[in-house]
Design an enzyme around this catalytic site. Structure first.
Site, PDB file in Angstrom:
ATOM      1  N   GLU A 162       0.803  -1.236   0.000  1.00  0.00           N
ATOM      2  CA  GLU A 162       0.000   0.000   0.000  1.00  0.00           C
ATOM      3  C   GLU A 162       0.835   1.286   0.000  1.00  0.00           C
ATOM      4  O   GLU A 162       0.627   2.166   0.823  1.00  0.00           O
ATOM      5  CB  GLU A 162      -0.970  -0.030   1.184  1.00  0.00           C
ATOM      6  CG  GLU A 162      -1.868  -1.265   1.142  1.00  0.00           C
ATOM      7  CD  GLU A 162      -2.765  -1.424   2.372  1.00  0.00           C
ATOM      8  OE1 GLU A 162      -2.781  -0.541   3.236  1.00  0.00           O
ATOM      9  OE2 GLU A 162      -3.461  -2.464   2.451  1.00  0.00           O
ATOM     10  N   GLU A 267      -6.119 -10.708  -1.407  1.00  0.00           N
ATOM     11  CA  GLU A 267      -6.926 -10.523  -0.184  1.00  0.00           C
ATOM     12  C   GLU A 267      -8.412 -10.447  -0.535  1.00  0.00           C
ATOM     13  O   GLU A 267      -9.140  -9.554  -0.086  1.00  0.00           O
ATOM     14  CB  GLU A 267      -6.518  -9.233   0.542  1.00  0.00           C
ATOM     15  CG  GLU A 267      -5.033  -9.125   0.818  1.00  0.00           C
ATOM     16  CD  GLU A 267      -4.641  -7.895   1.632  1.00  0.00           C
ATOM     17  OE1 GLU A 267      -5.528  -7.170   2.127  1.00  0.00           O
ATOM     18  OE2 GLU A 267      -3.422  -7.651   1.760  1.00  0.00           O
TER      19      GLU A 267
HETATM   20  O1  9MR Z   1      -7.457  -8.381   8.298  1.00  0.00           O
HETATM   21  C1  9MR Z   1      -6.546  -7.561   9.016  1.00  0.00           C
HETATM   22  C2  9MR Z   1      -7.198  -7.107  10.312  1.00  0.00           C
HETATM   23  O2  9MR Z   1      -7.379  -8.203  11.194  1.00  0.00           O
HETATM   24  C3  9MR Z   1      -6.315  -6.054  10.976  1.00  0.00           C
HETATM   25  O3  9MR Z   1      -6.993  -5.534  12.107  1.00  0.00           O
HETATM   26  C4  9MR Z   1      -6.024  -4.953   9.978  1.00  0.00           C
HETATM   27  C5  9MR Z   1      -5.184  -3.906  10.670  1.00  0.00           C
HETATM   28  O4  9MR Z   1      -4.387  -3.175   9.909  1.00  0.00           O
HETATM   29  O5  9MR Z   1      -5.370  -5.490   8.845  1.00  0.00           O
HETATM   30  C6  9MR Z   1      -6.197  -6.368   8.143  1.00  0.00           C
HETATM   31  O6  9MR Z   1      -5.566  -6.828   6.967  1.00  0.00           O
HETATM   32  C7  9MR Z   1      -5.234  -5.826   6.009  1.00  0.00           C
HETATM   33  C8  9MR Z   1      -4.011  -6.317   5.255  1.00  0.00           C
HETATM   34  O7  9MR Z   1      -2.986  -6.619   6.157  1.00  0.00           O
HETATM   35  C9  9MR Z   1      -3.549  -5.301   4.241  1.00  0.00           C
HETATM   36  N1  9MR Z   1      -4.598  -4.912   3.333  1.00  0.00           N
HETATM   37  C10 9MR Z   1      -5.856  -4.522   3.970  1.00  0.00           C
HETATM   38  C11 9MR Z   1      -6.321  -5.608   4.943  1.00  0.00           C
HETATM   39  C12 9MR Z   1      -7.664  -5.270   5.532  1.00  0.00           C
HETATM   40  O8  9MR Z   1      -7.538  -4.124   6.324  1.00  0.00           O
END
Ligand code: 9MR
Length: 380
Positions: A162, A267
């Site tokens: 990102e 994802e």
């Molecule tokens: O699914 C993840 C969630 O449990 C966490 O709280 C969150 C915090 O940053 O991150 C989520 O996963 C993210 C991923 O690592 C990167 N792309 C976006 C995803 C959804 O937020």
């Protein structure tokens, strides 16, 4: 294990048996991994309870259905490297062992991100920003230690996550402010140095949107021209029922494929709830107040919406299959609807339905629809 957990685990086993019987009758594959075995690996992001064996129902689904895993949170910097010089490898080691035990394609997520990275990484003892060389050294140490530990065992790393704004410019993260634009190239170089065989991915959301896609295409072009070892682009795929359209998804995959990189859908989940914002985004910092209107399916998902979701999933898997020469993996971001981050983002406490298995671990209509697309791909 509690009686309740035992009962639900029993139900999941029963459901798996029913899927097998129904599919055998229709001569359809019974699992996602089997349905797509000639196209790409199908993965799930798994959480700490699943990794440590405390969610038997989840584990039964993961083991039956998926041939790849991603660590939803356990390999993020704040978890694996919470304090200077302190690494916490207990759960990540179990994560990798889990994948090896089940012969899965193991993904590492993620090395350099602006989120879930502790504040100390960017600061000195007085609380001021460190200089470029210090931060590069910290990044190098982190990547060398984490990637090096799992060399030859984690097959693919999300190296930079990102880095782009919605308009396609580079996000002014602390990495960018302190090191400058080449923090991205350096991260890939360090990861390559730590494990020359590993696939290395640039991963981002909303790359279907024109401006952001252009920015990402330009970034990958620059990196490739400079000989930086980027092997794939991760389209996160936090999508909605309505958009982006399958045509846009199709074009996006083609655009990246032209640059000579592989594409992974890293994802995937599809939100059926009313959008809480105008913008299609997965920006973790976004927070929206609770409002009953934004949570219309708290007591269950109407059949018509289940069907819409099934169609949407089928259409998207159709596009992914069409591009199976470049799409090497499709990973769902979670196992069941109960596990999904979507229940708490951007509004806390909603009842969301973005995945292929429902809250009690039963396969949804969308699951059957995705299996059917895979079965057709196989016989083409
Ligand atoms: O699914 C993840 C969630 O449990 C966490 O709280 C969150 C915090 O940053 O991150 C989520 O996963 C993210 C991923 O690592 C990167 N792309 C976006 C995803 C959804 O937020």
């Amino acid at each position: 294990m509690s009686t309740k957990t035992r009962t639900t685990a029993g139900l999941a086993v029963l459901a798996a048996l029913l899927i097998t019987l129904a599919a055998a009758a229709a001569q359809e594959p019974t699992s996602l991994k089997e349905a797509y075995k000639n196209a790409f690996v199908v993965g799930a992001a798994i959480n700490a309870l699943q990794i440590t064996g405390q969610d038997r129902r989840g584990d039964a689904i993961i083991e039956a259905q998926f041939n790849s895993i991603s660590p939803e949170n356990v390999l993020k910097w704040e978890n694996v490297h919470p304090a200077p010089g302190t690494y916490s490898f207990e759960v990540p080691d179990q994560y990798v062992a889990y994948g090896e035990k089940h012969h899965m394609f193991i993904v590492g997520h993620c090395l350099v991100w602006h989120s879930q990275v502790p504040a100390w990484v960017f600061r000195d003892e007085k609380g001021s920003f460190v200089d470029r060389e210090t931060l590069l050294k910290r990044m190098h140490d982190h990547i060398q230690t984490v990637v090096g530990r799992y060399k030859g065992r984690i097959q693919s790393w999300d190296v930079v996550n990102e880095a782009l704004n919605e308009d396609g410019t580079l996000r002014q993260s602390s990495w960018m402010k302190i090191i400058g634009e080449d923090y991205i190239a350096k991260a890939f170089q360090y990861a390559h140095e730590a494990d020359p065989q590993a696939q290395l991915t640039y991963n981002d959301y909303s790359l279907e949107n024109e401006a952001k896609r252009k920015g990402a295409l330009a970034l990958i072009t620059r990196l490739k021209a400079a000989g930086i070892p980027v092997t794939s682009v991760g389209l996160q795929g936090h999508l909605g029922l309505q958009g982006p359209s399958v045509e846009t998804e199709d074009d996006t995959i083609s655009d990246f494929a032209k640059l000579g990189v592989k594409v992974v859908i890293s994802e995937l989940d599809i939100d059926v709830l009313p959008p809480a914002t105008q913008q299609q985004t997965a920006d973790v910092s976004l927070k929206v107040e609770q409002d009953a209107k934004l949570n219309p399916y708290a007591n269950g998902l109407p059949q018509s919406v289940q069907q819409e979701l099934a169609k949407r999933y089928a259409d998207l898997f159709g596009v992914f299959s069409k591009h199976r020469d470049v799409v090497t993996r499709v990973t769902l971001w979670g196992v069941t609807d109960a596990d999904s981050w979507r229940n708490n983002w951007p509004v806390k406490g909603r009842t969301s339905y973005p995945l292929l298995f429902d809250r009690s671990g039963q396969p949804k209509l969308a699951f059957q629809a995705v299996i059917r697309v895979g079965a057709n791909t196989k016989t083409e």
